[in-house]
Design a protein around this motif. Structure first.
Motif, PDB file in Angstrom:
ATOM      1  N   GLY A   1     -71.239 -46.920 -34.645  1.00  0.00           N
ATOM      2  CA  GLY A   1     -71.827 -46.338 -35.565  1.00  0.00           C
ATOM      3  C   GLY A   1     -73.413 -46.279 -35.606  1.00  0.00           C
ATOM      4  N   ASN A   2     -73.902 -45.406 -36.579  1.00  0.00           N
ATOM      5  CA  ASN A   2     -75.477 -45.036 -36.476  1.00  0.00           C
ATOM      6  C   ASN A   2     -75.651 -44.177 -35.210  1.00  0.00           C
ATOM      7  N   LEU A   3     -74.960 -43.187 -34.757  1.00  0.00           N
ATOM      8  CA  LEU A   3     -75.283 -42.407 -33.552  1.00  0.00           C
ATOM      9  C   LEU A   3     -76.085 -41.423 -33.778  1.00  0.00           C
ATOM     10  N   ASP A   4     -77.027 -40.972 -33.116  1.00  0.00           N
ATOM     11  CA  ASP A   4     -78.018 -39.878 -33.225  1.00  0.00           C
ATOM     12  C   ASP A   4     -77.110 -38.896 -33.219  1.00  0.00           C
ATOM     13  N   PRO A   5     -77.799 -37.631 -33.682  1.00  0.00           N
ATOM     14  CA  PRO A   5     -77.218 -36.407 -33.476  1.00  0.00           C
ATOM     15  C   PRO A   5     -77.190 -35.808 -32.108  1.00  0.00           C
ATOM     16  N   LYS A   6     -78.130 -36.331 -31.258  1.00  0.00           N
ATOM     17  CA  LYS A   6     -77.887 -35.724 -29.840  1.00  0.00           C
ATOM     18  C   LYS A   6     -76.959 -36.242 -29.079  1.00  0.00           C
ATOM     19  N   ILE A   7     -76.248 -37.539 -29.529  1.00  0.00           N
ATOM     20  CA  ILE A   7     -75.589 -38.040 -28.593  1.00  0.00           C
ATOM     21  C   ILE A   7     -73.902 -37.242 -28.763  1.00  0.00           C
ATOM     22  N   ASP A   8     -73.363 -37.028 -27.803  1.00  0.00           N
ATOM     23  CA  ASP A   8     -72.080 -36.276 -27.542  1.00  0.00           C
ATOM     24  C   ASP A   8     -71.338 -37.395 -26.913  1.00  0.00           C
ATOM     25  N   GLU A   9     -69.800 -36.610 -26.692  1.00  0.00           N
ATOM     26  CA  GLU A   9     -68.769 -37.542 -26.035  1.00  0.00           C
ATOM     27  C   GLU A   9     -69.030 -37.831 -24.750  1.00  0.00           C
ATOM     28  N   GLU A  10     -69.936 -36.987 -23.914  1.00  0.00           N
ATOM     29  CA  GLU A  10     -70.131 -37.448 -22.545  1.00  0.00           C
ATOM     30  C   GLU A  10     -71.236 -38.393 -22.202  1.00  0.00           C
ATOM     31  N   ILE A  11     -72.509 -38.201 -23.452  1.00  0.00           N
ATOM     32  CA  ILE A  11     -73.497 -39.417 -23.441  1.00  0.00           C
ATOM     33  C   ILE A  11     -72.694 -40.773 -23.500  1.00  0.00           C
ATOM     34  N   LEU A  12     -71.894 -40.867 -24.833  1.00  0.00           N
ATOM     35  CA  LEU A  12     -71.494 -42.089 -25.200  1.00  0.00           C
ATOM     36  C   LEU A  12     -70.555 -42.599 -24.114  1.00  0.00           C
ATOM     37  N   LEU A  13     -69.644 -41.598 -23.392  1.00  0.00           N
ATOM     38  CA  LEU A  13     -68.830 -42.013 -22.055  1.00  0.00           C
ATOM     39  C   LEU A  13     -69.735 -42.692 -21.021  1.00  0.00           C
ATOM     40  N   GLU A  14     -70.899 -42.259 -20.749  1.00  0.00           N
ATOM     41  CA  GLU A  14     -71.723 -42.693 -19.359  1.00  0.00           C
ATOM     42  C   GLU A  14     -72.140 -44.162 -20.112  1.00  0.00           C
ATOM     43  N   VAL A  15     -72.511 -44.114 -21.360  1.00  0.00           N
ATOM     44  CA  VAL A  15     -72.971 -45.608 -21.868  1.00  0.00           C
ATOM     45  C   VAL A  15     -71.648 -46.562 -21.623  1.00  0.00           C
ATOM     46  N   MET A  16     -70.734 -46.523 -22.128  1.00  0.00           N
ATOM     47  CA  MET A  16     -69.504 -47.266 -22.307  1.00  0.00           C
ATOM     48  C   MET A  16     -68.781 -47.448 -21.061  1.00  0.00           C
ATOM     49  N   VAL A  17     -68.935 -46.589 -20.175  1.00  0.00           N
ATOM     50  CA  VAL A  17     -68.053 -46.769 -18.965  1.00  0.00           C
ATOM     51  C   VAL A  17     -68.700 -47.903 -18.007  1.00  0.00           C
ATOM     52  N   ASN A  18     -69.919 -48.306 -18.556  1.00  0.00           N
ATOM     53  CA  ASN A  18     -70.461 -49.558 -17.965  1.00  0.00           C
ATOM     54  C   ASN A  18     -69.868 -50.848 -18.334  1.00  0.00           C
ATOM     55  N   CYS A  19     -69.175 -50.803 -19.286  1.00  0.00           N
ATOM     56  CA  CYS A  19     -68.412 -51.997 -19.629  1.00  0.00           C
ATOM     57  C   CYS A  19     -67.028 -51.865 -19.274  1.00  0.00           C
ATOM     58  N   GLY A  20     -66.332 -50.912 -18.894  1.00  0.00           N
ATOM     59  CA  GLY A  20     -65.049 -50.999 -18.373  1.00  0.00           C
ATOM     60  C   GLY A  20     -64.539 -49.727 -18.291  1.00  0.00           C
ATOM     61  N   PRO A  21     -63.190 -49.355 -17.821  1.00  0.00           N
ATOM     62  CA  PRO A  21     -62.543 -48.194 -17.800  1.00  0.00           C
ATOM     63  C   PRO A  21     -62.246 -47.634 -19.247  1.00  0.00           C
ATOM     64  N   VAL A  22     -62.646 -46.462 -19.651  1.00  0.00           N
ATOM     65  CA  VAL A  22     -62.562 -45.786 -20.908  1.00  0.00           C
ATOM     66  C   VAL A  22     -61.172 -44.921 -20.919  1.00  0.00           C
ATOM     67  N   ALA A  23     -60.377 -45.133 -21.883  1.00  0.00           N
ATOM     68  CA  ALA A  23     -59.158 -44.244 -22.051  1.00  0.00           C
ATOM     69  C   ALA A  23     -59.381 -43.030 -22.778  1.00  0.00           C
ATOM     70  N   ASN A  24     -60.369 -42.928 -23.825  1.00  0.00           N
ATOM     71  CA  ASN A  24     -60.692 -41.623 -24.514  1.00  0.00           C
ATOM     72  C   ASN A  24     -61.820 -41.989 -25.782  1.00  0.00           C
ATOM     73  N   ILE A  25     -62.344 -41.079 -26.024  1.00  0.00           N
ATOM     74  CA  ILE A  25     -63.516 -41.106 -26.856  1.00  0.00           C
ATOM     75  C   ILE A  25     -63.358 -40.165 -28.083  1.00  0.00           C
ATOM     76  N   HIS A  26     -63.435 -40.585 -29.229  1.00  0.00           N
ATOM     77  CA  HIS A  26     -63.340 -39.544 -30.378  1.00  0.00           C
ATOM     78  C   HIS A  26     -64.509 -39.789 -31.414  1.00  0.00           C
ATOM     79  N   LEU A  27     -65.220 -38.666 -31.591  1.00  0.00           N
ATOM     80  CA  LEU A  27     -66.106 -38.517 -32.446  1.00  0.00           C
ATOM     81  C   LEU A  27     -65.636 -37.581 -33.662  1.00  0.00           C
ATOM     82  N   PRO A  28     -65.315 -37.923 -34.688  1.00  0.00           N
ATOM     83  CA  PRO A  28     -65.091 -37.026 -36.011  1.00  0.00           C
ATOM     84  C   PRO A  28     -66.210 -36.052 -36.135  1.00  0.00           C
ATOM     85  N   LYS A  29     -65.835 -34.633 -36.486  1.00  0.00           N
ATOM     86  CA  LYS A  29     -66.895 -33.725 -36.646  1.00  0.00           C
ATOM     87  C   LYS A  29     -66.906 -33.119 -38.042  1.00  0.00           C
ATOM     88  N   ASP A  30     -67.837 -32.482 -38.524  1.00  0.00           N
ATOM     89  CA  ASP A  30     -67.776 -31.763 -39.564  1.00  0.00           C
ATOM     90  C   ASP A  30     -67.077 -30.226 -39.412  1.00  0.00           C
TER      91      ASP A  30
END
Length: 281
Positions: free
Chosen positions: A48-77
């Motif tokens: 939560g509290n994600l800046d509008p500039k953050i997209d799936e690719e940026i979030l993936l880049e951050v989270m993949v440092n913690c382990g393999p990511v299966a998928n990312i979902h950002l609900p959109k307007d």
């Protein structure tokens, strides 16, 4: 991390079984509706509290440092096609999800501290009313410092510093919520009048929304908390804010500051005295 790094994004393999009904984002699949319901909730975290500039690719880049990511979902307007400030990250195993919560919670991305929690949790289920008002905060006290300071007393559901909507500067107070009254009572006794960034802070139970002077921590709330069903889900080991169910837009805590400070309380043993020359309460 205060923003997205400029380095090359790590390659992520396309998750097995994600080709059908999914779209590719940065080499990985965003989930279809079917996949959302089929994903492993215990390995999925709410962000939560994600800046509008953050997209799936940026979030993936951050989270993949913690382990393999299966998928990312950002609900959109549906109209603007912009994400709504929160999302869900599914890891390939539960241990990586827990690890991400521990090390990534409250880090700043584009200047905003992100909040992580297990997506299988429900704020309305876990919250018992153990909500505290924290006053007289120094401007440099942010959500992470507030969380790190008060998490020593128990499991925090959220930690929030109230800020000016125009400037983003701290208004000098905030709110925290614990999963039990034992933890909130210990925090009140242990921290009221203690120094945080060379300023004595005030700690008291927050007022309830739309009530005339009624605070949280009442006998009725405590009785209800004590009689919760034994099989009611408990928060994870270190959440800062309870996760919303998918489809809900996160909201700020519905609390307001008290009009007067609580009575002086003696500091607990082994708490250091105020720095020399500083005023005492």
């Amino acid at each position: 991390l205060k923003g997205a790094s400029a380095g090359a994004r790590p390659p992520v393999r396309h998750p097995a079984g994600a080709q059908r009904g999914a779209t590719l984002v940065g080499g990985m699949a965003t989930p279809s509706i079917t996949q959302i319901y089929e994903r492993n909730q215990e390995a999925t975290i709410y962000v939560g509290n994600l800046d509008p500039k953050i997209d799936e690719e940026i979030l993936l880049e951050v989270m993949v440092n913690c382990g393999p990511v299966a998928n990312i979902h950002l609900p959109k307007d549906k109209i603007t096609n912009m994400h709504q400030g929160y999302g869900f990250v599914e890891f390939k195993n539960e241990e990586d999800a827990d690890y991400a919560i521990k090390i990534m919670n409250m880090i700043k991305l584009f200047g905003k501290p992100i909040r992580l929690n297990k997506s299988s949790q429900d704020k309305k289920t876990n919250e018992v009313g153990a909500n505290l008002f924290i006053g007289n905060l120094e401007p440099e006290v942010d959500e992470k410092m507030l969380y790190d300071t008060f998490s020593a007393f128990g499991v925090l559901l959220f930690a929030k510093v109230m800020r000016d909507p125009d400037t983003g500067e701290s208004r000098g107070f905030g709110f925290i919520s614990y999963d039990t009254f034992e933890a909130s009572d210990a925090a009140l006794v242990g921290m009221n009048g203690q120094f945080l960034c060379n300023r004595p802070i005030s700690v008291s139970y927050a007022y309830k929304k739309e009530t005339k002077g009624e605070r949280h921590g009442s006998a009725a709330e405590r009785l209800m908390a004590a009689n919760r069903p034994a099989d009611m889900p408990k928060p994870a080991a270190a959440p800062a804010m309870a996760a919303k169910q998918e489809g809900d837009v996160p909201a700020a805590p519905s609390l307001r500051p008290p009009s007067s400070m609580p009575p002086n309380m003696p500091p607990p043993p082994n708490i250091s005295a105020p720095p020399p020359g500083m005023p005492t309460k």
